[in-house]
Design an enzyme around this catalytic site. Structure first.
Site, PDB file in Angstrom:
ATOM      1  N   ARG A  91       0.856  -1.193   0.000  1.00 36.09           N
ATOM      2  CA  ARG A  91       0.000   0.000   0.000  1.00 36.09           C
ATOM      3  C   ARG A  91       0.888   1.238   0.000  1.00 36.09           C
ATOM      4  O   ARG A  91       1.692   1.423   0.926  1.00 36.09           O
ATOM      5  CB  ARG A  91      -0.901  -0.024   1.242  1.00 36.09           C
ATOM      6  CG  ARG A  91      -1.712   1.218   1.395  1.00 36.09           C
ATOM      7  CD  ARG A  91      -2.639   1.235   2.606  1.00 36.09           C
ATOM      8  NE  ARG A  91      -3.189   2.565   2.671  1.00 36.09           N
ATOM      9  CZ  ARG A  91      -3.282   3.313   3.763  1.00 36.09           C
ATOM     10  NH1 ARG A  91      -2.930   2.820   4.936  1.00 36.09           N
ATOM     11  NH2 ARG A  91      -3.748   4.536   3.704  1.00 36.09           N
TER      12      ARG A  91
ATOM     13  N   HIS B 201      -3.010  10.830   0.997  1.00 33.12           N
ATOM     14  CA  HIS B 201      -2.453  10.609   2.334  1.00 33.12           C
ATOM     15  C   HIS B 201      -1.812  11.924   2.780  1.00 33.12           C
ATOM     16  O   HIS B 201      -0.598  12.015   2.962  1.00 33.12           O
ATOM     17  CB  HIS B 201      -1.462   9.441   2.310  1.00 33.12           C
ATOM     18  CG  HIS B 201      -1.183   8.849   3.661  1.00 33.12           C
ATOM     19  ND1 HIS B 201      -1.279   7.499   3.926  1.00 33.12           N
ATOM     20  CD2 HIS B 201      -0.804   9.416   4.821  1.00 33.12           C
ATOM     21  CE1 HIS B 201      -0.964   7.266   5.194  1.00 33.12           C
ATOM     22  NE2 HIS B 201      -0.665   8.418   5.759  1.00 33.12           N
TER      23      HIS B 201
ATOM     24  N   GLU C 106      -7.407   8.314   6.602  1.00 35.65           N
ATOM     25  CA  GLU C 106      -7.743   8.957   7.874  1.00 35.65           C
ATOM     26  C   GLU C 106      -8.254  10.390   7.717  1.00 35.65           C
ATOM     27  O   GLU C 106      -7.594  11.349   8.146  1.00 35.65           O
ATOM     28  CB  GLU C 106      -6.528   8.938   8.803  1.00 35.65           C
ATOM     29  CG  GLU C 106      -6.041   7.542   9.127  1.00 35.65           C
ATOM     30  CD  GLU C 106      -4.775   7.520   9.985  1.00 35.65           C
ATOM     31  OE1 GLU C 106      -4.231   8.590  10.287  1.00 35.65           O
ATOM     32  OE2 GLU C 106      -4.332   6.417  10.347  1.00 35.65           O
TER      33      GLU C 106
ATOM     34  N   ASN D 292      -7.473   1.583  10.095  1.00 41.33           N
ATOM     35  CA  ASN D 292      -6.167   1.894  10.667  1.00 41.33           C
ATOM     36  C   ASN D 292      -6.374   1.884  12.171  1.00 41.33           C
ATOM     37  O   ASN D 292      -7.162   2.671  12.705  1.00 41.33           O
ATOM     38  CB  ASN D 292      -5.691   3.288  10.242  1.00 41.33           C
ATOM     39  CG  ASN D 292      -5.358   3.371   8.759  1.00 41.33           C
ATOM     40  OD1 ASN D 292      -5.561   2.413   8.015  1.00 41.33           O
ATOM     41  ND2 ASN D 292      -4.860   4.512   8.329  1.00 41.33           N
TER      42      ASN D 292
ATOM     43  N   TYR E  42      -4.394   1.590  16.045  1.00 40.38           N
ATOM     44  CA  TYR E  42      -3.145   1.568  16.814  1.00 40.38           C
ATOM     45  C   TYR E  42      -3.374   1.391  18.309  1.00 40.38           C
ATOM     46  O   TYR E  42      -2.637   0.671  18.965  1.00 40.38           O
ATOM     47  CB  TYR E  42      -2.371   2.881  16.590  1.00 40.38           C
ATOM     48  CG  TYR E  42      -1.807   3.001  15.191  1.00 40.38           C
ATOM     49  CD1 TYR E  42      -0.529   2.553  14.899  1.00 40.38           C
ATOM     50  CD2 TYR E  42      -2.565   3.543  14.157  1.00 40.38           C
ATOM     51  CE1 TYR E  42      -0.003   2.651  13.618  1.00 40.38           C
ATOM     52  CE2 TYR E  42      -2.050   3.647  12.863  1.00 40.38           C
ATOM     53  CZ  TYR E  42      -0.777   3.196  12.601  1.00 40.38           C
ATOM     54  OH  TYR E  42      -0.269   3.275  11.334  1.00 40.38           O
TER      55      TYR E  42
ATOM     56  N   GLU F 100      -3.646  -0.287   8.291  1.00 39.22           N
ATOM     57  CA  GLU F 100      -2.467   0.114   9.078  1.00 39.22           C
ATOM     58  C   GLU F 100      -2.575  -0.455  10.483  1.00 39.22           C
ATOM     59  O   GLU F 100      -3.635  -0.386  11.110  1.00 39.22           O
ATOM     60  CB  GLU F 100      -2.363   1.644   9.237  1.00 39.22           C
ATOM     61  CG  GLU F 100      -1.919   2.392   8.019  1.00 39.22           C
ATOM     62  CD  GLU F 100      -1.792   3.896   8.263  1.00 39.22           C
ATOM     63  OE1 GLU F 100      -1.557   4.309   9.421  1.00 39.22           O
ATOM     64  OE2 GLU F 100      -1.941   4.639   7.292  1.00 39.22           O
TER      65      GLU F 100
HETATM   66  O1  IFM Z   1       2.475   7.649  10.214  1.00 41.16           O
HETATM   67  C1  IFM Z   1       1.097   7.643  10.393  1.00 41.16           C
HETATM   68  C2  IFM Z   1       0.386   7.451   9.067  1.00 41.16           C
HETATM   69  O2  IFM Z   1       0.748   8.417   8.140  1.00 41.16           O
HETATM   70  C3  IFM Z   1      -1.110   7.550   9.289  1.00 41.16           C
HETATM   71  N1  IFM Z   1      -1.540   6.659  10.318  1.00 41.16           N
HETATM   72  C4  IFM Z   1      -0.822   6.650  11.562  1.00 41.16           C
HETATM   73  C5  IFM Z   1       0.666   6.518  11.303  1.00 41.16           C
HETATM   74  C6  IFM Z   1       1.440   6.529  12.641  1.00 41.16           C
HETATM   75  O3  IFM Z   1       1.218   7.704  13.328  1.00 41.16           O
END
Ligand code: IFM
Length: 454
Positions: free
Chosen positions: A75, A119, A164, A290, A292, A350
């Site tokens: 990606r 992005h 995002e 995405n 985290y 992500e």
């Molecule tokens: O680096 C970023 C990415 O560009 C978008 N999502 C989160 C990642 C980590 O912060």
């Protein structure tokens, strides 16, 4: 040992501004990040993306890393200012040529390209005309999407419109910590709407010129848990969810903006034609997720706009960004998305973690915390598959350490260590771990897995 279906997309993700560099080459126009990086104090250590990982020149070497990992998907994002230096109008064919070559080389290596159209590197010329809060930017985005689709659509089937949009609007136009650095809730909500509308128009453009396209959007999903069982904290967590998640997900799935958040934001919500919502809800083939970290949220009457604050539970495990490591929250996200929105498929576009990696030794970097993070999160992805959720792919953020936006180069997320002075890419143990997962299609526990010697 948890396992994945054989047709699963195993990949890594990157983004143009974070890796390419070469900001003044081959006719590329200025982006909002080029401009923002010049604002004193905006970026840690005054860093810029001028050189980044120099991927624009080293992309062939970077493709070799993908082959080394054994991933079947990659990606990456297209830099809008490389294609349309002024945002609209004159096309810079050298920009299209770059991605054309990249796509051909990926296909030759048997790696499926997954192209993200946006992005975060908006052409500065469009920001000068009002940026994302200006409704005309949606049309400009659709025209750009059409252009890229016509050039790459004979070979690229997998498309992600936006990465995002919550970050583009909230971080860029409300909190002002990302480009273009504006601070207005009203502008942020306008930006959010234009982004979503642009997404819908881009989906239509892609459908028109790409046969059998697989189209999605990559949404950042941050589950919000209340800091206590006080009703004010429960409401604050729901509000956080409204600000960051539901505002961006509901319209994509055919709903209006959430009513509780409309009531909260009141006159800052833009007045828009109802037909916009039909466009925004263009059917998708997958929802890109995405993810985290989760947050814990408390009511905070002293916080004027959203009346909430995040708290870190005692003993919580944190990454180098202070993000809470809580793998089960990842499963919760996937389950919730399926239950509440029922997308045709889910793809983790992500997932990954920044840690303070030690400097390389003998051509290797030891990063046990990242190996553990990946193992735990992948186990939750496998649980999602076993539960019957339509999870079709997983992309690690990110291939190599790169420009982490306002944090510059101070935080490292990569499977490969980027030695910025020499631009060497040095494998971290996590790259070998991920390679093993991709090869076997199984999540290996860090205890049973040993990094290869030498
Ligand atoms: O680096 C970023 C990415 O560009 C978008 N999502 C989160 C990642 C980590 O912060």
């Amino acid at each position: 040992m948890a396992s994945f279906p054989s047709h699963f997309a195993w990949g890594v993700a990157t983004a143009s501004y974070q890796i390419e560099g070469a900001v003044n080459e081959d006719g590329r126009g200025e982006s909002i990040w080029d401009r923002f990086c010049r604002v004193p104090g905006a970026i840690a250590n005054g860093a810029t993306g001028d050189i980044a990982c120099d991927h624009y020149h080293r992309w062939r070497d970077d493709l070799r890393l993908l082959s080394e990992l054994g991933v079947n998907a990659y990606r990456f994002s297209v830099a809008w200012p490389r294609i349309l230096p002024e945002g609209t109008g004159t096309v810079n064919s050298a920009g299209l040529d770059f991605y054309d070559r990249l796509v051909d080389a990926l296909l030759e290596a048997d790696i499926t390209p997954w192209v993200t159209l946006y992005h975060w590197d908006l052409p500065q010329a469009l920001e000068d005309r009002g940026g994302w809060p200006n409704r005309a930017t949606a049309e400009a985005f659709a025209a750009y999407a059409d252009l890229v689709a016509r050039r790459l659509g004979d070979r690229v089937r997998h498309w992600i419109t936006l990465n995002e949009p919550s970050c583009s609007s909230l971080l860029g136009y409300f909190w002002g910590i990302h480009a273009p650095g504006r601070r207005s809730l009203r502008d942020a909500l306008r930006a959010a709407h234009t982004l979503l509308l642009g997404h819908g128009l881009a989906v239509a453009a892609l459908r028109a010129s790409v046969s059998a396209a697989q189209i999605g959007i990559a949404q950042l999903v941050i589950p919000a848990y209340p800091a206590s069982d006080r009703s004010a904290d429960l409401a604050a967590a729901h509000r956080f969810d409204g600000v960051h998640n539901r505002w961006f997900l509901d319209p994509i799935f055919g709903r209006d903006y959430p009513g509780d958040m409309r009531a909260w934001y009141r006159h800052d919500v833009p007045l828009v034609p109802p037909s916009d919502f039909d466009r925004i809800a263009a059917p998708l083939d997958f929802l890109g997720v995405n993810h985290y970290f989760p947050v814990y949220v408390a009511d905070d009457p002293t916080e004027p706009l959203l009346r909430l604050r995040q708290v870190v539970p005692p003993g919580a495990e944190l990454t180098a960004l202070g993000w809470i490591v809580q793998p089960a929250a990842f499963f919760d996200v996937l389950l919730r998305l399926q239950r509440e929105y029922a997308p045709a498929a889910l793809v983790v576009t992500e997932n990954g973690a920044a840690y303070a990696d030690p400097p390389p030794q003998a051509g290797r970097v030891s990063d046990p915390a990242r190996v553990r993070y990946l193992a735990q999160y992948l186990a939750e992805a496998a649980r999602a598959v076993a539960t019957g959720l339509p999870l079709r792919g997983y992309f690690v953020w990110t291939l190599m350490d790169n420009f982490e936006w306002n944090l510059g180069y101070s935080k490292r997320f990569g499977l490969y260590y980027t030695d910025y002075p020499t631009q060497a890419r040095i494998p971290k143990d996590s790259s070998f771990y991920y390679q093993a997962v991709v090869r076997t299609g199984r999540v290996l526990s860090p205890e049973e897995w040993q990094p290869p010697r030498g």
